[in-house]
Design a protein around this motif. Structure first.
Motif, PDB file in Angstrom:
ATOM      1  N   UNK A  22     -16.281 -14.558  31.742  1.00 33.42           N
ATOM      2  CA  UNK A  22     -15.355 -15.046  30.724  1.00 33.42           C
ATOM      3  C   UNK A  22     -14.259 -14.051  30.347  1.00 33.42           C
ATOM      4  N   UNK A  23     -14.287 -12.852  30.896  1.00 35.62           N
ATOM      5  CA  UNK A  23     -13.365 -11.820  30.456  1.00 35.62           C
ATOM      6  C   UNK A  23     -12.709 -11.136  31.655  1.00 35.62           C
ATOM      7  N   UNK A  24     -11.548 -11.628  32.061  1.00 35.93           N
ATOM      8  CA  UNK A  24     -10.860 -11.008  33.206  1.00 35.93           C
ATOM      9  C   UNK A  24     -10.607  -9.519  32.959  1.00 35.93           C
ATOM     10  N   UNK A  25     -10.722  -8.753  33.993  1.00 29.85           N
ATOM     11  CA  UNK A  25     -10.463  -7.323  33.891  1.00 29.85           C
ATOM     12  C   UNK A  25     -11.713  -6.474  33.795  1.00 29.85           C
ATOM     13  N   UNK A  26     -12.845  -7.086  33.551  1.00 30.44           N
ATOM     14  CA  UNK A  26     -14.099  -6.335  33.500  1.00 30.44           C
ATOM     15  C   UNK A  26     -14.735  -6.394  34.883  1.00 30.44           C
ATOM     16  N   UNK A  27     -14.563  -5.303  35.620  1.00 35.78           N
ATOM     17  CA  UNK A  27     -15.115  -5.182  36.965  1.00 35.78           C
ATOM     18  C   UNK A  27     -15.644  -3.764  37.118  1.00 35.78           C
ATOM     19  N   UNK A  28     -16.880  -3.622  37.590  1.00 34.39           N
ATOM     20  CA  UNK A  28     -17.472  -2.299  37.735  1.00 34.39           C
ATOM     21  C   UNK A  28     -18.170  -2.179  39.084  1.00 34.39           C
ATOM     22  N   UNK A  29     -18.357  -0.947  39.503  1.00 35.93           N
ATOM     23  CA  UNK A  29     -19.166  -0.650  40.686  1.00 35.93           C
ATOM     24  C   UNK A  29     -19.951   0.606  40.384  1.00 35.93           C
ATOM     25  N   UNK A  30     -21.272   0.510  40.543  1.00 32.99           N
ATOM     26  CA  UNK A  30     -22.159   1.622  40.237  1.00 32.99           C
ATOM     27  C   UNK A  30     -23.257   1.708  41.300  1.00 32.99           C
ATOM     28  N   UNK A  31     -23.940   2.851  41.376  1.00 33.00           N
ATOM     29  CA  UNK A  31     -25.009   2.996  42.364  1.00 33.00           C
ATOM     30  C   UNK A  31     -26.237   2.113  42.096  1.00 33.00           C
ATOM     31  N   UNK A  32     -26.518   1.844  40.797  1.00 34.87           N
ATOM     32  CA  UNK A  32     -27.724   1.083  40.459  1.00 34.87           C
ATOM     33  C   UNK A  32     -27.395  -0.069  39.517  1.00 34.87           C
ATOM     34  N   UNK A  33     -28.314  -1.024  39.442  1.00 36.43           N
ATOM     35  CA  UNK A  33     -28.157  -2.158  38.534  1.00 36.43           C
ATOM     36  C   UNK A  33     -28.125  -1.691  37.080  1.00 36.43           C
ATOM     37  N   UNK A  34     -28.980  -0.766  36.725  1.00 39.52           N
ATOM     38  CA  UNK A  34     -29.008  -0.265  35.350  1.00 39.52           C
ATOM     39  C   UNK A  34     -27.663   0.350  34.956  1.00 39.52           C
TER      40      UNK A  34
END
Length: 74
Positions: A22-34
């Motif tokens: 619902x919120x454009x612009x919130x995109x992340x990439x991390x090593x783990x799900x947590x």
């Protein structure tokens, strides 16, 4: 204030990517799900705060009406 949003996560070779539907612009990439969960929460909070600040700065001297609204999402 609390807001209920939908976070989506997907495992990729580089780790985990996440975004908020619902919120454009919130995109992340991390090593783990947590880590992706925490980053998506932080990113959502930061985008909401930045949008609020921009609005208040952009229209600081204008005669505007600000209201709290409740939105029902399907």
């Amino acid at each position: 204030m609390q807001l209920t949003l939908t976070a989506v996560f997907r495992e990729v070779p580089e780790g985990v990517i996440g975004w908020i539907e619902e919120l454009p612009g919130v995109n992340v990439q991390e090593p783990t799900l947590a880590e992706a969960r925490e980053s998506v929460r932080e990113a959502a909070s930061e985008i909401l705060a930045a949008n609020r600040k921009l609005s208040r700065t952009e229209f600081a001297d204008d005669d505007v009406l600000r209201e709290t609204i409740i939105v029902n999402a399907a």
